[in-house]
Design a protein around this motif. Sequence first.
Motif, PDB file in Angstrom:
ATOM      1  N   ILE A  69      -1.069  14.557  -1.208  1.00 56.37           N
ATOM      2  CA  ILE A  69      -0.247  13.015  -0.026  1.00 56.37           C
ATOM      3  C   ILE A  69      -1.082  12.918   1.005  1.00 56.37           C
ATOM      4  N   ARG A  70      -1.638  13.918   0.830  1.00 55.75           N
ATOM      5  CA  ARG A  70      -2.410  13.540   2.281  1.00 55.75           C
ATOM      6  C   ARG A  70      -4.030  13.215   1.811  1.00 55.75           C
ATOM      7  N   ALA A  71      -4.716  13.330   0.625  1.00 51.45           N
ATOM      8  CA  ALA A  71      -5.834  12.326   0.071  1.00 51.45           C
ATOM      9  C   ALA A  71      -5.144  11.714  -0.237  1.00 51.45           C
ATOM     10  N   ILE A  72      -3.991  10.394  -0.427  1.00 54.79           N
ATOM     11  CA  ILE A  72      -2.997   9.295  -0.732  1.00 54.79           C
ATOM     12  C   ILE A  72      -3.513   8.845   0.346  1.00 54.79           C
ATOM     13  N   GLU A  73      -3.061   9.693   1.352  1.00 52.72           N
ATOM     14  CA  GLU A  73      -2.435   8.508   2.541  1.00 52.72           C
ATOM     15  C   GLU A  73      -3.944   8.537   2.971  1.00 52.72           C
ATOM     16  N   ALA A  74      -4.978   9.218   3.074  1.00 47.32           N
ATOM     17  CA  ALA A  74      -6.216   9.138   3.783  1.00 47.32           C
ATOM     18  C   ALA A  74      -7.225   7.658   3.037  1.00 47.32           C
ATOM     19  N   ALA A  75      -7.162   8.280   1.842  1.00 44.36           N
ATOM     20  CA  ALA A  75      -7.523   7.167   1.187  1.00 44.36           C
ATOM     21  C   ALA A  75      -6.579   5.526   0.916  1.00 44.36           C
ATOM     22  N   THR A  76      -5.699   5.291   1.235  1.00 50.43           N
ATOM     23  CA  THR A  76      -5.394   3.265   1.829  1.00 50.43           C
ATOM     24  C   THR A  76      -4.818   3.317   2.407  1.00 50.43           C
ATOM     25  N   GLY A  77      -4.536   4.698   3.478  1.00 50.70           N
ATOM     26  CA  GLY A  77      -4.217   4.428   4.738  1.00 50.70           C
ATOM     27  C   GLY A  77      -2.254   3.703   4.877  1.00 50.70           C
ATOM     28  N   VAL A  78      -1.955   4.312   3.935  1.00 54.16           N
ATOM     29  CA  VAL A  78      -0.828   4.177   3.703  1.00 54.16           C
ATOM     30  C   VAL A  78       0.170   5.328   4.548  1.00 54.16           C
ATOM     31  N   ASP A  79       1.429   5.478   5.055  1.00 55.95           N
ATOM     32  CA  ASP A  79       2.718   6.601   4.862  1.00 55.95           C
ATOM     33  C   ASP A  79       3.196   6.283   3.820  1.00 55.95           C
ATOM     34  N   ILE A  80       3.056   7.686   2.706  1.00 51.09           N
ATOM     35  CA  ILE A  80       4.376   7.990   2.143  1.00 51.09           C
ATOM     36  C   ILE A  80       5.357   8.858   2.821  1.00 51.09           C
ATOM     37  N   ILE A  81       6.350   8.098   2.114  1.00 53.41           N
ATOM     38  CA  ILE A  81       7.509   8.544   2.745  1.00 53.41           C
ATOM     39  C   ILE A  81       8.340   9.404   1.932  1.00 53.41           C
ATOM     40  N   ILE A  82       8.771  10.736   2.038  1.00 50.74           N
ATOM     41  CA  ILE A  82       9.235  11.355   0.664  1.00 50.74           C
ATOM     42  C   ILE A  82      10.937  11.820   1.250  1.00 50.74           C
ATOM     43  N   ASP A  83      11.773  11.589   0.498  1.00 50.58           N
ATOM     44  CA  ASP A  83      12.978  11.171   1.648  1.00 50.58           C
ATOM     45  C   ASP A  83      13.663  12.355   0.197  1.00 50.58           C
ATOM     46  N   ASP A  84      14.955  12.021   0.659  1.00 47.08           N
ATOM     47  CA  ASP A  84      16.308  12.630  -0.457  1.00 47.08           C
ATOM     48  C   ASP A  84      16.477  11.774  -1.487  1.00 47.08           C
TER      49      ASP A  84
END
Length: 521
Positions: free
Chosen positions: A234-249
């Motif tokens: 998830i850190r790699a995806i956020e670093a590559a795209t510049g978008v926050d990924i929210i994984i919740d319920d």
Amino acid sequence: MDLNIIILLFTLTSLVAGLVIGILLRKKLVEGNQKNIALQGRQIIENSINEAEQIKKEAILQAKEEAFFIKQEADKELKANRLEIKEDQRRLDRKFDEVQKEFQILEERQTYLKYREEELIDQEAEIVGHRQKLDGLIEEQRYKLEQIAGIGQEEAKVQLMQLIESEVRMDCAKRLVRIENEMKIEADRKGKNILALAIARYAGDYVADKTVSVVSLPNEEMKGRIIGREGRNIRAIEAATGVDIIIDDTPEAVILSGFNPIRREVARLALEQLISDGRIHPARIEEVVQKVSEELEVGIRESGEQATFDVGAHGMHVELINLIGRLKYRTSYGQNILQHSLEVAFLCGVMAAELGLDVKKAKRAGLLHDIGKAVDHEVEGSHAIIGRDLARKYGEAEDVVYAIGAHHEDQPPKSVLDVLVQSADALSGARPGARKEMLQSYVKRLEDLEKIASGFTGVEKSYAIQAGRDLRIIVDSQKIRDEETVLLSRDIAKAIEEQLTYPGQIRVTVIRETRAVEYAK
């Protein structure tokens, strides 16, 4: 004379030649028979002399013939010249007679004019005498009228001028009111007809597309694979795209949070491709993000080219085409900006055609009016001003550039094209179903803006205008000094940034004035 000399020279030359030839022959024959040589030499000399005499006679005869011919030609030319001179003399005599006749006529006219001038002088003297008598009578009548009326001449003039001026002003005012009312009624009727025609001729979708920010998952296990060991995926995806990924319920879904719509779209496409492929690790993530970014850039350029082709805006700079394509992933209150720009362009074209304006230029301005929204997350300022600067930078016409900057009244409209773009923009955004924002949320945002501004000390009134893009604040001049208005505007802007979420930017304007009031008793 020259011919005789030539003949003489030719004769002497012949004689010399004969003598030379004779001497040579004689010398040659001396060795043989000297007598034969002498005879032959004399014979040759005699033949040469005879031949020279014959040539001389022929030359003299030819010269005489040529001289006679020349003399005849000269006589003919002299005779012709004499005839021509006589004809010229006769023409001059006729002209002289005509000039004399005209001179006599002019003298007669001059005598007549002199006589008429004397008559006119006498008549003028008589008229002057009559005028003096008439002026005396008028002055006498004026004096009697002044005595009867009880007012002087100047006073009567003033009263008459005032009366005429008052009547003319009243008449002009009535005419102006009537013309103004007629023009308003006619303009209102024509404006409504043009707007109705433009709306009727454009068949746009009622609900515009929206950028997706939720990615569906095949199962809950995929959330763990997206997070990865110790969160490295998830850190790699956020670093590559510049978008926050929210994984919740939320079941079988992840939310992408990002202010840049292009990055959010790259993240969505990359994440969907990674999920379908099943291989999720940092190296693969970077590879997929790079590939998706390149594909998206191609798609953006194709979308921009298609939009310019649909509108007929040819010869546009390639950077503007790319920015138009970026609008495909930008929304405003749920309305897709690219679709909105195309709609504004077509509405501008229809209204321009009805008004007899340049349809292509109107469509071009309509397509580019929101171009600033493609970069307003990256550049400070109003999207209208940003779009104006971009259009000027990439070589658009100055009237198109000004229409872009004036479509939200960031600068006052100056031409019909500016008003057309404003009207088409309002039509596209205000028609039913175009935007998803509810009236309650819209009013609440305006109220929140005014509430934040009113909470500061010294603020008398606050007004949120231009759909909440501009906040005007009036302060109490007794409590706030001129120097403090700068700090107050900065504090209010900072409070808005901390307390509200809004698209674009909001301009905060603090107004302070001093009024002096006194009553006359």
